[in-house]
Scaffold this active site. Structure first.
Site, PDB file in Angstrom:
ATOM      1  N   ASP A  15     -66.730 -30.973 -36.536  1.00 15.82           N
ATOM      2  CA  ASP A  15     -67.285 -29.947 -36.860  1.00 15.82           C
ATOM      3  C   ASP A  15     -66.938 -28.572 -36.730  1.00 15.82           C
ATOM      4  O   ASP A  15     -66.041 -27.771 -35.431  1.00 15.82           O
ATOM      5  CB  ASP A  15     -68.706 -29.660 -36.026  1.00 15.82           C
ATOM      6  CG  ASP A  15     -69.998 -28.581 -36.496  1.00 15.82           C
ATOM      7  OD1 ASP A  15     -69.661 -28.293 -37.568  1.00 15.82           O
ATOM      8  OD2 ASP A  15     -70.896 -28.779 -35.621  1.00 15.82           O
ATOM      9  N   GLU A  57     -66.973 -27.298 -42.375  1.00 17.19           N
ATOM     10  CA  GLU A  57     -67.209 -25.988 -41.995  1.00 17.19           C
ATOM     11  C   GLU A  57     -68.496 -25.291 -43.119  1.00 17.19           C
ATOM     12  O   GLU A  57     -67.698 -24.229 -43.439  1.00 17.19           O
ATOM     13  CB  GLU A  57     -65.862 -25.468 -42.539  1.00 17.19           C
ATOM     14  CG  GLU A  57     -65.360 -26.311 -43.605  1.00 17.19           C
ATOM     15  CD  GLU A  57     -65.774 -25.468 -44.831  1.00 17.19           C
ATOM     16  OE1 GLU A  57     -66.310 -25.543 -45.440  1.00 17.19           O
ATOM     17  OE2 GLU A  57     -64.722 -24.511 -45.403  1.00 17.19           O
ATOM     18  N   GLY A  92     -69.264 -25.441 -45.984  1.00 19.13           N
ATOM     19  CA  GLY A  92     -69.296 -25.420 -47.614  1.00 19.13           C
ATOM     20  C   GLY A  92     -68.664 -23.993 -47.903  1.00 19.13           C
ATOM     21  O   GLY A  92     -68.113 -23.190 -48.593  1.00 19.13           O
ATOM     22  N   GLU A  93     -68.245 -23.218 -46.736  1.00 24.80           N
ATOM     23  CA  GLU A  93     -67.225 -21.208 -46.408  1.00 24.80           C
ATOM     24  C   GLU A  93     -66.008 -21.138 -47.460  1.00 24.80           C
ATOM     25  O   GLU A  93     -65.661 -20.726 -47.867  1.00 24.80           O
ATOM     26  CB  GLU A  93     -66.888 -21.117 -45.422  1.00 24.80           C
ATOM     27  CG  GLU A  93     -68.005 -20.116 -44.867  1.00 24.80           C
ATOM     28  CD  GLU A  93     -68.195 -20.166 -43.090  1.00 24.80           C
ATOM     29  OE1 GLU A  93     -67.019 -19.271 -42.261  1.00 24.80           O
ATOM     30  OE2 GLU A  93     -68.733 -19.934 -42.587  1.00 24.80           O
ATOM     31  N   ASP A 131     -76.254 -24.671 -41.358  1.00 22.07           N
ATOM     32  CA  ASP A 131     -77.721 -25.621 -40.859  1.00 22.07           C
ATOM     33  C   ASP A 131     -78.976 -25.406 -41.264  1.00 22.07           C
ATOM     34  O   ASP A 131     -79.480 -24.440 -42.031  1.00 22.07           O
ATOM     35  CB  ASP A 131     -77.457 -25.537 -39.336  1.00 22.07           C
ATOM     36  CG  ASP A 131     -76.456 -25.896 -38.697  1.00 22.07           C
ATOM     37  OD1 ASP A 131     -75.710 -25.503 -39.519  1.00 22.07           O
ATOM     38  OD2 ASP A 131     -76.741 -26.043 -37.327  1.00 22.07           O
TER      39      ASP A 131
HETATM   40  C1  GLA Z   1     -72.999 -26.540 -35.642  1.00 22.65           C
HETATM   41  C2  GLA Z   1     -73.405 -27.618 -37.055  1.00 22.65           C
HETATM   42  C3  GLA Z   1     -74.888 -28.151 -36.709  1.00 22.65           C
HETATM   43  C4  GLA Z   1     -74.605 -29.135 -35.077  1.00 22.65           C
HETATM   44  C5  GLA Z   1     -74.291 -28.174 -34.287  1.00 22.65           C
HETATM   45  C6  GLA Z   1     -73.776 -29.070 -33.043  1.00 22.65           C
HETATM   46  O1  GLA Z   1     -74.369 -25.946 -35.928  1.00 22.65           O
HETATM   47  O2  GLA Z   1     -73.485 -27.253 -38.559  1.00 22.65           O
HETATM   48  O3  GLA Z   1     -74.744 -29.750 -37.777  1.00 22.65           O
HETATM   49  O4  GLA Z   1     -73.637 -30.102 -35.396  1.00 22.65           O
HETATM   50  O5  GLA Z   1     -73.128 -27.362 -35.050  1.00 22.65           O
HETATM   51  O6  GLA Z   1     -73.969 -27.351 -32.281  1.00 22.65           O
END
Ligand code: GLA
Length: 408
Positions: free
Chosen positions: A171, A207, A209-210, A229
């Protein structure tokens, strides 16, 4: 939806061209696939802790309960088999620089937890980041520092392989701002480290979709997030469906667009919206990763999640994401090619009023003739020779039809 013949014709021609193009693109960039072949020939299905417990509620009991919940509910038998531990599992690195789990949250340790998951016939996943800070470090004041994989890629990949990890969610978490990294090389670095371990580890990158990952992530990762998210609101679901429309041609086996994990079971969605969330994720060949307390899921919701006809759209071996072939006034028509010359059609109502949505075989790119039309929510079947398709669709709802050619 009765669009003019000329417009419908243009849409069909465009759709056929895009479908032909998708056929010409190799199944995945060759040379980077592991020797064993595709790791994710169909979109991965399972559970992830984040949408259920976030950072503060994560511990090994929650993860074990999810593994048990997948088995007891029958969801595992339907294909939901990855159990993924998201952010906030980490303790401080040890004196050798290796990752460890937080001892109060995971007193038995990650290898024991992975073994617990494997013993139930399931697969085990973990979360890591390319920079120095996880998103919970950044956004949720998670206090353990130095747990990002920057400078530790090979070491961390080896740790994951040794622990029995089958799925890595990697992530971004603003690694450009915190560490000056760039997305593509940073994600490639961990991808190579994972491959070098020799263990089959599904690689899920995020990432948001950026940087248009659909253009560079096929062959590098098995799935890539296409958005920020998700939340359990209709707007969040509808926005994600809308954002997938231009991305259809990039999805294929082992290379999936990921509009984020499911919010099904989490308060905020009506029954119709829940069905649309699930049904459209299946049309979109999206990963189906639950993020809710499985023990609290009502039986009808479990039955919906196990609907074999709807799951078959998501898990279809052809791996073609649905294309949006028409829309007007919040009424949308989506079409998805399936194996054996079959197809699925979604009639999606994004408005707040129930309505009848209509389309035609030609508008969804199918030849005239007699077709068996199955309503995938009710199981009702009709033999259709008229070339016209329609359904009454509730507010924020979707009708799903599977069309199979009837040979005379
Ligand atoms: C980002 C991701 C989420 C999750 C959180 C964890 O926001 O997009 O899916 O994994 O981090 O901190």
């Amino acid at each position: 939806m009765r669009s003019g013949v000329r417009r419908a014709g243009r849409v069909v021609v465009a759709w056929v061209l895009v479908a032909l193009l998708a056929l010409l693109v190799p199944a995945a960039t060759s040379g980077v696939l592991p020797p064993g072949g595709a790791l994710a020939p169909t979109p991965p299905m399972g559970w992830n802790s984040w949408n259920q417990v976030g950072c503060s509620g994560l511990d090994e009991r929650v993860v074990k309960a999810a593994a048990d919940g997948l088995v007891v509910s029958g969801l595992a038998r339907s294909g939901y088999r990855y159990v993924v531990v998201d952010d906030c599992w980490q303790g401080p690195r040890d004196s050798a620089g290796s990752l460890t789990a937080d001892e109060s949250r995971f007193p038995s340790g990650i290898p024991a937890l992975a073994a617990y998951v494997h013993a139930r016939g399931l697969k085990f996943g973990l979360y890591a980041v390319p920079g120095s800070q996880t998103c919970a470090n950044y956004y949720a004041k998670y206090p353990v520092r130095g747990i990002g994989s920057i400078g530790h890629e090979t070491q961390d990949a080896a740790t994951f392989a040794r622990w029995g990890v089958d799925f890595l969610k990697y992530d971004w978490c603003r690694a450009d701002l915190t560490d000056g990294l760039r997305e593509q090389p940073a994600f490639a670095k961990m991808g190579e480290a994972l491959r070098a371990t020799g263990r089959k580890i599904v690689y899920s990158i995020s990432e948001y979709g950026e940087q248009k990952p659909w253009l560079w992530a096929p062959g590098l990762a098995n799935l890539w997030r296409t958005s920020h998210d998700i939340h359990p609101t209709w707007k969040s679901i509808a926005d994600r469906i809308d954002a997938q429309a231009p991305l259809a041609q990039f999805a294929r086996p082992d290379a999936w667009n990921d509009p984020d994990m499911l919010e099904i079971g989490n308060a905020g969605l009506t029954e119709a919206e829940t069905q649309t969330h699930f049904g459209m994720w299946c049309m979109l060949s999206a990963p189906l990763i639950l993020g809710t307390d499985l023990g609290a899921l009502p039986r009808p919701t479990i039955d919906m999640l196990r609907n074999a006809d709807v799951l078959a759209l998501d898990q279809d071996r052809l791996g073609r994401q649905a294309f949006r072939v028409g829309r007007s006034g919040g009424h949308e028509v989506w079409a998805k090619s399936l194996v054996r010359g079959e197809a699925a059609v979604a009639l999606l109502n994004t408005t707040s009023d129930a309505t009848t949505i209509r389309t035609t075989l030609s508008a969804v790119g199918l030849p005239p003739g007699r077709w068996l039309v199955r309503d995938l929510w009710t199981g009702a079947e009709t033999s259709n020779g008229s070339g016209r398709l329609s359904a009454v669709v509730p507010a924020h709802g979707v009708a799903l039809l599977r069309l199979s050619p009837i040979t005379p």
